[in-house]
Design a protein around this motif. Sequence first.
Motif, PDB file in Angstrom:
ATOM      1  N   SER B  23       0.826  -1.201   0.000  1.00 11.89           N
ATOM      2  CA  SER B  23       0.000   0.000   0.000  1.00 11.89           C
ATOM      3  C   SER B  23       0.866   1.259   0.000  1.00 11.89           C
ATOM      4  O   SER B  23       0.599   2.219  -0.733  1.00 11.89           O
ATOM      5  CB  SER B  23      -0.918  -0.042   1.220  1.00 11.89           C
ATOM      6  N   LYS B  49      -7.492  -6.489  -5.435  1.00 17.57           N
ATOM      7  CA  LYS B  49      -7.562  -5.035  -5.413  1.00 17.57           C
ATOM      8  C   LYS B  49      -6.428  -4.406  -6.217  1.00 17.57           C
ATOM      9  O   LYS B  49      -6.604  -3.368  -6.839  1.00 17.57           O
ATOM     10  CB  LYS B  49      -7.475  -4.581  -3.962  1.00 17.57           C
ATOM     11  N   VAL B  53      -6.615  -1.371  -8.916  1.00 15.09           N
ATOM     12  CA  VAL B  53      -5.822  -0.144  -8.825  1.00 15.09           C
ATOM     13  C   VAL B  53      -5.009   0.056 -10.109  1.00 15.09           C
ATOM     14  O   VAL B  53      -4.930   1.165 -10.645  1.00 15.09           O
ATOM     15  CB  VAL B  53      -4.905  -0.189  -7.580  1.00 15.09           C
TER      16      VAL B  53
ATOM     17  N   PRO C  30     -18.047  -0.947  -4.410  1.00 15.53           N
ATOM     18  CA  PRO C  30     -16.891  -1.201  -5.265  1.00 15.53           C
ATOM     19  C   PRO C  30     -15.568  -0.641  -4.731  1.00 15.53           C
ATOM     20  O   PRO C  30     -14.533  -0.899  -5.322  1.00 15.53           O
ATOM     21  CB  PRO C  30     -17.261  -0.479  -6.572  1.00 15.53           C
ATOM     22  N   PHE C  31     -15.623   0.141  -3.659  1.00  9.79           N
ATOM     23  CA  PHE C  31     -14.398   0.819  -3.215  1.00  9.79           C
ATOM     24  C   PHE C  31     -13.972   0.403  -1.813  1.00  9.79           C
ATOM     25  O   PHE C  31     -14.785   0.325  -0.902  1.00  9.79           O
ATOM     26  CB  PHE C  31     -14.596   2.340  -3.204  1.00  9.79           C
ATOM     27  N   SER C  32     -12.677   0.176  -1.662  1.00  5.07           N
ATOM     28  CA  SER C  32     -12.129  -0.018  -0.322  1.00  5.07           C
ATOM     29  C   SER C  32     -11.272   1.193   0.014  1.00  5.07           C
ATOM     30  O   SER C  32     -10.723   1.842  -0.870  1.00  5.07           O
ATOM     31  CB  SER C  32     -11.307  -1.298  -0.266  1.00  5.07           C
ATOM     32  N   ARG C  34      -8.379   3.012   2.879  1.00  2.00           N
ATOM     33  CA  ARG C  34      -7.479   2.975   4.024  1.00  2.00           C
ATOM     34  C   ARG C  34      -7.624   4.313   4.725  1.00  2.00           C
ATOM     35  O   ARG C  34      -7.445   5.365   4.111  1.00  2.00           O
ATOM     36  CB  ARG C  34      -6.048   2.774   3.513  1.00  2.00           C
ATOM     37  N   THR C  63      -5.809  -0.724  -1.071  1.00  2.00           N
ATOM     38  CA  THR C  63      -7.153  -0.154  -1.186  1.00  2.00           C
ATOM     39  C   THR C  63      -7.245   0.793  -2.387  1.00  2.00           C
ATOM     40  O   THR C  63      -6.231   1.214  -2.923  1.00  2.00           O
ATOM     41  CB  THR C  63      -7.495   0.655   0.086  1.00  2.00           C
ATOM     42  N   ASP C  64      -8.499   1.087  -2.774  1.00  2.00           N
ATOM     43  CA  ASP C  64      -8.703   2.031  -3.888  1.00  2.00           C
ATOM     44  C   ASP C  64      -8.274   3.434  -3.512  1.00  2.00           C
ATOM     45  O   ASP C  64      -7.661   4.137  -4.301  1.00  2.00           O
ATOM     46  CB  ASP C  64     -10.182   2.064  -4.280  1.00  2.00           C
TER      47      ASP C  64
END
Lengths: 102, 348, 310
Positions: B23, B49, B53, C30-32, C34, C63-64
Amino acid sequence: MAAGPYSDETLWTADITRLVIRVMEDVNLTFDTLSGDTHALNFLSAAVIQVLSSGKETFASAAPRVLETIGMEESDCPKGLIKDTILQLDEAGLVIPARGGE
Amino acid sequence: MTKAWLKSIVRQSPLPSDPESLSDLVAFAEAHHVLGQMATVWQNEATGKLKDVFENAAIRTAFDHRMLAFEMGRIERALHGTGIAPVLLKGGAYVALELPASEGRRVADIDILVAEDDLEQTENRLKEAGWAFEETTDNEYDQAYYREFMHELPPLRHIRRRTVVDVHHRILPRTSRVLVKNDMLIDAAQHLKGRELRTFQPVDLFIHSSVHSFADGSFDTPARSLVELYFLFSGLSEADKSALAERSVTVGASMPVATALWALNEFFGEKVPGVGADSMIKPASALVRGAFRAKLENISGAYFAKLILYVRSHYLRMPIPQLALHLMRKAARQLVNAVKREDPLKSQ
Amino acid sequence: MEHFRRLGDVPYPELAQSLKDGCLEMSLGPFSKRLKANNSQVTEFLQDAYRDVPVRTKLGDITDVAVTIKSPSWFRQYVRRQVVADPGFIVPAVPLPVRLSALSFEMGLNLAVALKCCRLVSFHAAVVGNEKGAIFISAHSGGGKSTLASALMVEGYRLFSDEFGLLDMSNSLLVPYPRPVSLKGDSINIVRDFTGADWLTPVLSDTPKGDIAYRRARPSDIEEADKKLSSKLIVFPVFTKGARPVAKELAKSEALMRLIPSSTNYHLLGQGGFEALTAMVAGARSYEIQYGNTDDSMKIVKDLAAGVGL
């Protein structure tokens, strides 16, 4: 404002292959895959693009072919209107002068 | 830390496996505008994920490249009939040539170079076609400053499409201490097939990128510069790599090219021919190396590094008396703006 | 790896610590995200407005988006304390006083999602749906979409979102993203009257946007956040005080050309966005509705919904 220099001798061309066209009611919703712009075109603009996609034309030489495509007489669709349409499409980047086409 | 990250970004080493490090790496890549390149080299391995991204980054890059391709056509259109074939610089060239360095690269503005003699006509044609100077630079001082001391016109923004073209007439400011032979680069430029647009030849693309990253001194996007140079360098043929040192001396760019080659070796372990104390081009100075590292790592001394670089960058661009004058004007303007902000009644 | 839990089930100290460490992972639609904040107001707001949303207190994946709530400067940690939301890229965010931390969080998250999301076509709109299809309420003219969405929730519709109309480019379906519904000014009392006070957060008064309260999404909205729906009805509400209610059907091309400027990312997406949007408009009927009060707008929308078989 024009997109660049032009004259009555300029040969115009269009690339219909980069356009995605969906007809909804009487509007040609046209997506330009290059610019990412979405245009709502009337039948005259759509016809001009179609004509210029199949051959280079000046304002004057495009007119009879456009009239034939839309099935109208010059009295219903004056040449000046076709020239204006070409210039508007030039502005939007949908038609361009052919390279070396003076 | 940054060195390890850069290697992961270009796929010289694997991605970190724990979510927090990954991340942080993705955040670093995004903040330094190299997430697109990272997405390109890793796209087939990504799952979950990370895949989302990367997909997101790829969509953004695709947009940038479409915009660029369309705007190139618009510039060509505006110059139709003039016989001027501008040289596309940086991202524009990489995208037009479909180089590995273009893959995933973000592009915000279009940079073009024209011969100094063609500058006025280029400016006028672009203005007729709807580009205009922005309010912030459309004043006598800025216009004179750009024209007299800089290597480009103030940014031209299209009034309808809001896209920006930077029209250069030199590689570096007229007053720069690094004297690159613009004409030699332009003369060797090659036409894009069927277009009134040109690009530098491959070796010169690398040289220009080095000049852009290291000669005009601000090191504003260090990670981005490094990743770009890495992909440009890996894309060169062996013959081009061997010709690099000599060509950079010939065109007067040995200093920035030496710095670029040092950086490639330092961060990616790229073995580069022709650099060293005994060879044609000298390695980068300790000051430059230290300042660049500090900027990239953004460590606590970075404020100090920035200060060094600010002066250094202007020193490279301008002779000293002009520098002092310019900094004074800049300070005076900041003061005026600060006063305006403090006193809302007065500015109305 | 830690499993997702309902945010309301995480004890306060654990939640606060996870936020402080910047490793709270929230997954919604649809979104994660942090999230990072060393701020009790944010922690308490999350416990209230995001009670039923799945989270884990240790990052289990990237995350997104990542949002940090922090002081705009070192100085503002101590004197006339302020906060600002940092989405990890440079945006012109306005610092707010600490008591408005919740608003800063919501605005920051909206901005992060709106500017970063390219996988879905994103519109400024409210969306609700039932098992037959979705109602898309464009925010084009700022005509009370949140109130209308809240009222339709009471009528049995699922909340998709009151801020984001999200369109999946692979199948032209609308994607739920049930964040809290943001209510402003008079609409707070109107919505409290028909949903009950339990569902609303405390009112934040004197914000730059006036009074604001949030209506929590229901557990069922969140549980069904993976169920996408096709759009059956698209409305463009126009609120004019005292106006008589009128609905006017729009040509599909006009609806489409009106929707484009309300999208935050359409221009980025290329052909996929165009194809999805034309499919969405082709499969729905579109109306401009004018109204002078919530009852009228509800009546029109219910009639139109019945007309398209919802």
